[in-house]
Design a protein around this motif. Sequence first.
Motif, PDB file in Angstrom:
ATOM      1  N   GLY A   9       1.021  -1.393  -0.160  1.00  0.00           N
ATOM      2  CA  GLY A   9      -0.115   0.568   0.182  1.00  0.00           C
ATOM      3  C   GLY A   9       1.160   0.912  -0.120  1.00  0.00           C
ATOM      4  O   GLY A   9       1.424   1.049   0.730  1.00  0.00           O
ATOM      5  N   ARG A  10       0.351   2.390  -0.612  1.00  0.00           N
ATOM      6  CA  ARG A  10       0.844   3.816  -0.772  1.00  0.00           C
ATOM      7  C   ARG A  10       0.854   4.589   0.523  1.00  0.00           C
ATOM      8  O   ARG A  10       1.341   5.719   0.768  1.00  0.00           O
ATOM      9  CB  ARG A  10       0.954   4.233  -1.783  1.00  0.00           C
TER      10      ARG A  10
ATOM     11  N   SER B  75       9.635  -3.971  29.460  1.00  0.00           N
ATOM     12  CA  SER B  75      10.865  -5.497  29.539  1.00  0.00           C
ATOM     13  C   SER B  75      11.805  -4.999  28.742  1.00  0.00           C
ATOM     14  O   SER B  75      12.487  -6.485  28.166  1.00  0.00           O
ATOM     15  CB  SER B  75       9.974  -6.074  29.482  1.00  0.00           C
ATOM     16  N   VAL B  76      12.044  -4.549  27.743  1.00  0.00           N
ATOM     17  CA  VAL B  76      12.616  -4.403  26.585  1.00  0.00           C
ATOM     18  C   VAL B  76      14.098  -3.333  26.252  1.00  0.00           C
ATOM     19  O   VAL B  76      14.483  -3.194  25.433  1.00  0.00           O
ATOM     20  CB  VAL B  76      12.076  -4.830  25.529  1.00  0.00           C
ATOM     21  N   LYS B  77      13.118  -2.054  26.854  1.00  0.00           N
ATOM     22  CA  LYS B  77      14.008  -0.818  26.800  1.00  0.00           C
ATOM     23  C   LYS B  77      15.840  -1.541  26.540  1.00  0.00           C
ATOM     24  O   LYS B  77      15.941  -1.999  27.983  1.00  0.00           O
ATOM     25  CB  LYS B  77      13.890  -0.369  28.023  1.00  0.00           C
ATOM     26  N   GLY B  78      16.459  -0.676  25.705  1.00  0.00           N
ATOM     27  CA  GLY B  78      18.013  -1.021  26.391  1.00  0.00           C
ATOM     28  C   GLY B  78      18.350  -2.206  25.276  1.00  0.00           C
ATOM     29  O   GLY B  78      19.434  -2.224  25.190  1.00  0.00           O
ATOM     30  N   ARG B  79      17.173  -2.961  25.437  1.00  0.00           N
ATOM     31  CA  ARG B  79      17.887  -3.968  24.039  1.00  0.00           C
ATOM     32  C   ARG B  79      17.681  -4.481  23.116  1.00  0.00           C
ATOM     33  O   ARG B  79      18.320  -4.606  21.565  1.00  0.00           O
ATOM     34  CB  ARG B  79      17.151  -5.759  25.048  1.00  0.00           C
ATOM     35  N   PHE B  80      16.113  -3.751  23.047  1.00  0.00           N
ATOM     36  CA  PHE B  80      15.382  -4.075  21.378  1.00  0.00           C
ATOM     37  C   PHE B  80      15.599  -2.415  21.153  1.00  0.00           C
ATOM     38  O   PHE B  80      15.472  -1.125  21.945  1.00  0.00           O
ATOM     39  CB  PHE B  80      13.781  -4.014  21.700  1.00  0.00           C
ATOM     40  N   THR B  81      15.493  -2.134  19.511  1.00  0.00           N
ATOM     41  CA  THR B  81      15.672  -1.154  18.720  1.00  0.00           C
ATOM     42  C   THR B  81      14.239  -1.157  17.570  1.00  0.00           C
ATOM     43  O   THR B  81      14.627  -2.336  16.852  1.00  0.00           O
ATOM     44  CB  THR B  81      16.871  -0.606  18.435  1.00  0.00           C
ATOM     45  N   ILE B  82      13.233  -0.369  17.487  1.00  0.00           N
ATOM     46  CA  ILE B  82      12.070  -0.444  16.333  1.00  0.00           C
ATOM     47  C   ILE B  82      12.837   0.849  15.204  1.00  0.00           C
ATOM     48  O   ILE B  82      13.117   1.471  15.332  1.00  0.00           O
ATOM     49  CB  ILE B  82      10.898   0.193  16.464  1.00  0.00           C
ATOM     50  N   SER B  83      12.539   0.130  13.741  1.00  0.00           N
ATOM     51  CA  SER B  83      12.863   1.266  13.195  1.00  0.00           C
ATOM     52  C   SER B  83      11.960   1.769  11.664  1.00  0.00           C
ATOM     53  O   SER B  83      11.788   0.474  11.770  1.00  0.00           O
ATOM     54  CB  SER B  83      14.842   1.662  12.518  1.00  0.00           C
ATOM     55  N   ARG B  84      11.741   2.359  10.654  1.00  0.00           N
ATOM     56  CA  ARG B  84      11.308   2.292  10.350  1.00  0.00           C
ATOM     57  C   ARG B  84      12.185   3.303   9.017  1.00  0.00           C
ATOM     58  O   ARG B  84      12.321   3.985   8.927  1.00  0.00           O
ATOM     59  CB  ARG B  84       9.330   2.981   9.865  1.00  0.00           C
ATOM     60  N   ASP B  85      12.149   2.229   7.627  1.00  0.00           N
ATOM     61  CA  ASP B  85      12.096   2.450   6.128  1.00  0.00           C
ATOM     62  C   ASP B  85      10.744   3.589   5.393  1.00  0.00           C
ATOM     63  O   ASP B  85      10.336   2.476   5.007  1.00  0.00           O
ATOM     64  CB  ASP B  85      13.271   2.177   5.835  1.00  0.00           C
ATOM     65  N   ASN B  86      10.119   4.462   5.619  1.00  0.00           N
ATOM     66  CA  ASN B  86       9.215   4.992   5.000  1.00  0.00           C
ATOM     67  C   ASN B  86       9.590   4.708   3.352  1.00  0.00           C
ATOM     68  O   ASN B  86       8.451   4.765   2.470  1.00  0.00           O
ATOM     69  CB  ASN B  86       8.604   6.219   4.798  1.00  0.00           C
ATOM     70  N   ALA B  87      10.280   4.291   2.699  1.00  0.00           N
ATOM     71  CA  ALA B  87      10.798   4.762   1.327  1.00  0.00           C
ATOM     72  C   ALA B  87      10.784   3.253   0.830  1.00  0.00           C
ATOM     73  O   ALA B  87      10.481   3.079  -0.140  1.00  0.00           O
ATOM     74  CB  ALA B  87      12.262   5.281   1.028  1.00  0.00           C
ATOM     75  N   LYS B  88      10.528   2.403   1.718  1.00  0.00           N
ATOM     76  CA  LYS B  88      10.236   1.170   1.509  1.00  0.00           C
ATOM     77  C   LYS B  88       9.688   0.369   2.500  1.00  0.00           C
ATOM     78  O   LYS B  88       9.330  -1.225   2.096  1.00  0.00           O
ATOM     79  CB  LYS B  88      12.224   0.320   1.991  1.00  0.00           C
ATOM     80  N   ASN B  89       8.602   1.191   2.546  1.00  0.00           N
ATOM     81  CA  ASN B  89       7.345   0.749   3.530  1.00  0.00           C
ATOM     82  C   ASN B  89       7.844  -0.635   4.294  1.00  0.00           C
ATOM     83  O   ASN B  89       7.409  -1.965   4.053  1.00  0.00           O
ATOM     84  CB  ASN B  89       6.828  -0.064   2.846  1.00  0.00           C
ATOM     85  N   THR B  90       8.762  -0.469   5.743  1.00  0.00           N
ATOM     86  CA  THR B  90       9.084  -1.017   6.043  1.00  0.00           C
ATOM     87  C   THR B  90       9.593  -0.876   7.665  1.00  0.00           C
ATOM     88  O   THR B  90       9.860   0.490   8.238  1.00  0.00           O
ATOM     89  CB  THR B  90      10.523  -2.620   5.629  1.00  0.00           C
ATOM     90  N   VAL B  91       9.291  -1.733   8.519  1.00  0.00           N
ATOM     91  CA  VAL B  91       9.990  -1.389   9.524  1.00  0.00           C
ATOM     92  C   VAL B  91      10.598  -2.557  10.408  1.00  0.00           C
ATOM     93  O   VAL B  91      10.273  -4.203  10.231  1.00  0.00           O
ATOM     94  CB  VAL B  91       8.212  -1.721  10.562  1.00  0.00           C
ATOM     95  N   HIS B  92      11.295  -2.703  11.156  1.00  0.00           N
ATOM     96  CA  HIS B  92      12.288  -3.593  11.965  1.00  0.00           C
ATOM     97  C   HIS B  92      11.972  -3.467  13.366  1.00  0.00           C
ATOM     98  O   HIS B  92      12.150  -2.685  13.922  1.00  0.00           O
ATOM     99  CB  HIS B  92      13.831  -3.093  11.017  1.00  0.00           C
ATOM    100  N   LEU B  93      12.196  -4.172  13.980  1.00  0.00           N
ATOM    101  CA  LEU B  93      12.617  -4.403  15.280  1.00  0.00           C
ATOM    102  C   LEU B  93      14.461  -5.597  15.606  1.00  0.00           C
ATOM    103  O   LEU B  93      14.594  -6.321  15.430  1.00  0.00           O
ATOM    104  CB  LEU B  93      11.859  -5.098  16.182  1.00  0.00           C
ATOM    105  N   GLN B  94      15.188  -4.608  16.019  1.00  0.00           N
ATOM    106  CA  GLN B  94      16.226  -5.126  16.319  1.00  0.00           C
ATOM    107  C   GLN B  94      15.991  -5.945  17.528  1.00  0.00           C
ATOM    108  O   GLN B  94      16.521  -4.871  18.111  1.00  0.00           O
ATOM    109  CB  GLN B  94      17.297  -4.352  16.322  1.00  0.00           C
ATOM    110  N   MET B  95      16.597  -6.374  17.734  1.00  0.00           N
ATOM    111  CA  MET B  95      15.961  -7.408  19.598  1.00  0.00           C
ATOM    112  C   MET B  95      18.056  -8.202  19.465  1.00  0.00           C
ATOM    113  O   MET B  95      18.540  -8.512  19.273  1.00  0.00           O
ATOM    114  CB  MET B  95      15.397  -8.449  19.551  1.00  0.00           C
ATOM    115  N   ASN B  96      18.409  -7.498  20.866  1.00  0.00           N
ATOM    116  CA  ASN B  96      19.775  -7.982  21.395  1.00  0.00           C
ATOM    117  C   ASN B  96      20.077  -7.895  23.483  1.00  0.00           C
ATOM    118  O   ASN B  96      18.868  -7.571  23.681  1.00  0.00           O
ATOM    119  CB  ASN B  96      20.813  -7.054  21.219  1.00  0.00           C
ATOM    120  N   SER B  97      20.008  -9.397  23.078  1.00  0.00           N
ATOM    121  CA  SER B  97      20.346  -9.710  24.676  1.00  0.00           C
ATOM    122  C   SER B  97      19.445 -10.578  24.874  1.00  0.00           C
ATOM    123  O   SER B  97      19.237  -9.768  26.077  1.00  0.00           O
ATOM    124  CB  SER B  97      20.428  -8.764  25.973  1.00  0.00           C
ATOM    125  N   LEU B  98      18.564 -11.597  24.133  1.00  0.00           N
ATOM    126  CA  LEU B  98      17.568 -12.046  24.214  1.00  0.00           C
ATOM    127  C   LEU B  98      17.686 -13.047  25.287  1.00  0.00           C
ATOM    128  O   LEU B  98      18.689 -13.557  25.605  1.00  0.00           O
ATOM    129  CB  LEU B  98      17.269 -12.613  22.280  1.00  0.00           C
TER     130      LEU B  98
END
Length: 122
Positions: free
Chosen positions: A26-27, A63-86
């Motif tokens: 979707g646009r 519970s995830v603060k400092g370990r997870f990072t959310i980001s988005r790329d509106n040009a590519k219509n994507t959102v990511h969740l980087q999860m560290n120290s699982l």
Amino acid sequence: QVQLVESGGGLVQAGGSLRLSCAASGRTFSSYAMGWFRQAPGAAREFVAVITRSGGTTTYADSVKGRFTISRDNAKNTVHLQMNSLKPEDTAVYYCAALEYWSTSNADAQYWGQGTQVTVSS
């Protein structure tokens, strides 16, 4: 209408990392705040992280603060969740959601992905 498809889940040992991705069709992707929620077996779906339409503001569950990072790329219509120290308690099905406005409540999600399993072994 927005369709969301998650990827990147899997099995990882405690202390490891995973990067989840959510591809949106979707646009109108940039008109939605985007969030990640998760649901463990026998538990209610819970908030993990949310990012505003522009990507300028992010909010995390304690519970995830400092370990997870959310980001988005509106040009590519994507959102990511980087999860560290699982941790084993991060084990759940992770869902991507499109929200009409910033919110940490899954009741405010307008569209959901199908979910991706994350399993963290001890």
